[in-house]
Design a protein around this motif. Structure first.
Motif, mmCIF file in Angstrom:
data_model
loop_
_atom_site.group_PDB
_atom_site.id
_atom_site.type_symbol
_atom_site.label_atom_id
_atom_site.label_comp_id
_atom_site.label_asym_id
_atom_site.label_seq_id
_atom_site.Cartn_x
_atom_site.Cartn_y
_atom_site.Cartn_z
ATOM 1 N N VAL A 104 0.845 -1.211 0.000
ATOM 2 C CA VAL A 104 0.000 0.000 0.000
ATOM 3 C C VAL A 104 0.870 1.246 0.000
ATOM 4 O O VAL A 104 0.633 2.193 -0.761
ATOM 5 N N LYS A 105 1.906 1.228 0.805
ATOM 6 C CA LYS A 105 2.821 2.375 0.903
ATOM 7 C C LYS A 105 3.578 2.584 -0.413
ATOM 8 O O LYS A 105 3.763 3.704 -0.874
ATOM 9 N N ARG A 106 3.994 1.472 -1.023
ATOM 10 C CA ARG A 106 4.746 1.579 -2.274
ATOM 11 C C ARG A 106 3.902 2.188 -3.391
ATOM 12 O O ARG A 106 4.350 3.080 -4.114
ATOM 13 N N VAL A 107 2.673 1.706 -3.538
ATOM 14 C CA VAL A 107 1.785 2.248 -4.578
ATOM 15 C C VAL A 107 1.537 3.737 -4.311
ATOM 16 O O VAL A 107 1.563 4.558 -5.227
ATOM 17 N N ASP A 108 1.333 4.082 -3.056
ATOM 18 C CA ASP A 108 1.113 5.476 -2.675
ATOM 19 C C ASP A 108 2.296 6.348 -3.097
ATOM 20 O O ASP A 108 2.127 7.425 -3.685
ATOM 21 N N SER A 109 3.484 5.857 -2.837
ATOM 22 C CA SER A 109 4.710 6.592 -3.196
ATOM 23 C C SER A 109 4.844 6.722 -4.715
ATOM 24 O O SER A 109 5.194 7.786 -5.237
ATOM 25 N N LEU A 110 4.550 5.641 -5.444
ATOM 26 C CA LEU A 110 4.631 5.677 -6.915
ATOM 27 C C LEU A 110 3.661 6.709 -7.502
ATOM 28 O O LEU A 110 3.999 7.442 -8.432
ATOM 29 N N LEU A 111 2.460 6.751 -6.951
ATOM 30 C CA LEU A 111 1.463 7.717 -7.428
ATOM 31 C C LEU A 111 2.003 9.146 -7.309
ATOM 32 O O LEU A 111 1.914 9.939 -8.254
ATOM 33 N N LYS A 112 2.561 9.456 -6.162
ATOM 34 C CA LYS A 112 3.078 10.810 -5.928
ATOM 35 C C LYS A 112 4.236 11.130 -6.872
ATOM 36 O O LYS A 112 4.327 12.231 -7.414
ATOM 37 N N LYS A 113 5.105 10.131 -7.080
ATOM 38 C CA LYS A 113 6.270 10.352 -7.965
ATOM 39 C C LYS A 113 5.840 10.529 -9.423
ATOM 40 O O LYS A 113 6.413 11.338 -10.157
ATOM 41 N N ILE A 114 4.851 9.743 -9.856
ATOM 42 C CA ILE A 114 4.367 9.866 -11.243
ATOM 43 C C ILE A 114 3.723 11.232 -11.459
ATOM 44 O O ILE A 114 3.930 11.885 -12.492
#
Length: 354
Positions: A104-114
């Motif tokens: 969950v944390k990883r997907v959250d981080s990817l969203l912000k970076k994208i």
């Protein structure tokens, strides 16, 4: 168009001239309601690690023959950058179903970076399975605005013929998750497999009526394709021919377009696994979304939910050029630089404000 169950069944069964008439009506409805544009969704299958054991799926947890992978963040971001620089306007992050805090944390981080790398310009669809209401909210706030959660069958009995009957594969939880997505504010998509063993025309008609009742904004559905490393493979003798499944999938797209004229409908890659021009044919009869595969080629062979998946060795550039040519052959225009949000969602949102 208002259609009852018996009318839908009759349309799904059509062949010959009646079928030609159905596909033509669907095409006209598409042009009138959503126009002639096809929207790209750059598909990034970033992990095939899955906690589920769905009986039809090649990357099911129990399949020990699969080489598991997790694309690096940098690879995912590079694929997203390619989509942004090539004016795709949207990406889809898809993975096996996991719900651990780390995932969950990883997907959250990817969203912000994208969002950051694209100056907030890239639209993001997620297809990461069932999650809690809180997780959906967190991801929505971090930049995801569309979510695809396929139900695969809306008939409870059939659902448990293609999934183990346990808490990890609960029909009610699947339906509940779709409700959470809607409440959160996503453009919600779902879909089913067409031509499953044990499936009837009645089941498929009920699937379409379920979409209508749930008031979905987008749909991704395609023909069921068997995979030899799955438990469902033993029932392959019950299947229609691949051509019959293909034709039925086009009928499903056509009837859905008549039933829900202004939603987004994806031309599934599975269609191309049966017919080299499968996706173009879907675009011609009612679909208006297509997903160029941007998954790093090194991983693609390990993300095979079904056999004979096309485009496993094409890099992103080749895939884009190929799809451009296919879309032009289908007589459509590519909506470059546009998110291509569901008109159905926009209208429904506006009605709420009014």
């Amino acid at each position: 168009m208002a259609l009852d169950k018996q009318e839908i069944i009759q349309l799904l069964r059509t062949k010959g001239e009646e079928r030609t008439s159905l596909l033509k009506r669907s095409q006209e409805t598409k042009l009138n309601e959503v126009g002639n544009k096809v929207y790209f969704r750059g598909l990034i299958e970033f992990s095939n690690v899955c906690a589920k054991d769905c009986l039809y799926c090649g990357i099911r947890k129990g399949n020990e023959k699969v080489i598991r992978y997790d694309a690096k963040d940098e690879e995912i971001l590079n694929a997203s950058r390619f989509a942004w620089e090539n004016n795709f306007a949207s990406v889809v992050l898809q993975s096996g179903e996991l719900s651990s805090p780390a995932f969950v944390k990883r997907v959250d981080s990817l969203l912000k970076k994208i969002k950051k790398l694209s100056s907030n310009e890239l639209g993001i669809t997620l297809s990461c399975g069932e999650q809690s209401r809180e997780t959906y909210k967190r991801w929505f706030e971090s930049g995801a605005h569309r979510y695809l959660l396929r139900i695969e069958s809306t008939n409870r009995e059939l659902y448990y013929k293609i999934h183990p009957n346990n808490q990890t594969h609960s029909f009610d939880k699947r339906v509940e998750a779709l409700g959470f997505l809607k409440e959160t504010g996503y453009q919600v998509g779902t879909g089913v497999m067409i031509g499953l063993p044990f499936q009837t025309y009645e089941h498929l008609a009920d699937d379409l009526l379920f979409f209508k009742k749930l008031d979905i904004d987008m749909c991704g559905m395609g023909p069921y394709l068997e995979h030899e490393d799955t438990p469902l493979y033993q029932y392959r003798h019950l299947l229609q021919t691949k051509q019959e499944r293909f034709d039925l999938a086009l009928n499903m797209i056509a009837v859905l377009r008549l039933l829900m004229p202004d939603i987004n409908i994806a031309a599934a890659t599975a269609l191309q696994a049966i017919d080299p021009a499968g996706r173009e044919k879907a675009l011609a009869v009612g679909a208006n979304v297509i997903m160029p595969n941007l998954t790093p080629t090194a991983y693609r062979e390990e993300y095979q939910l079904y056999e004979n998946k096309p485009c496993l060795d094409e890099d992103a550039e080749l895939c884009r050029n190929c799809l451009e040519a296919r879309i032009h052959v289908a007589g459509a225009e590519i909506g470059y630089g546009e998110w291509g949000d569901s008109k159905h969602f926009s209208r429904r949102t506006q009605e709420k404000k009014d």
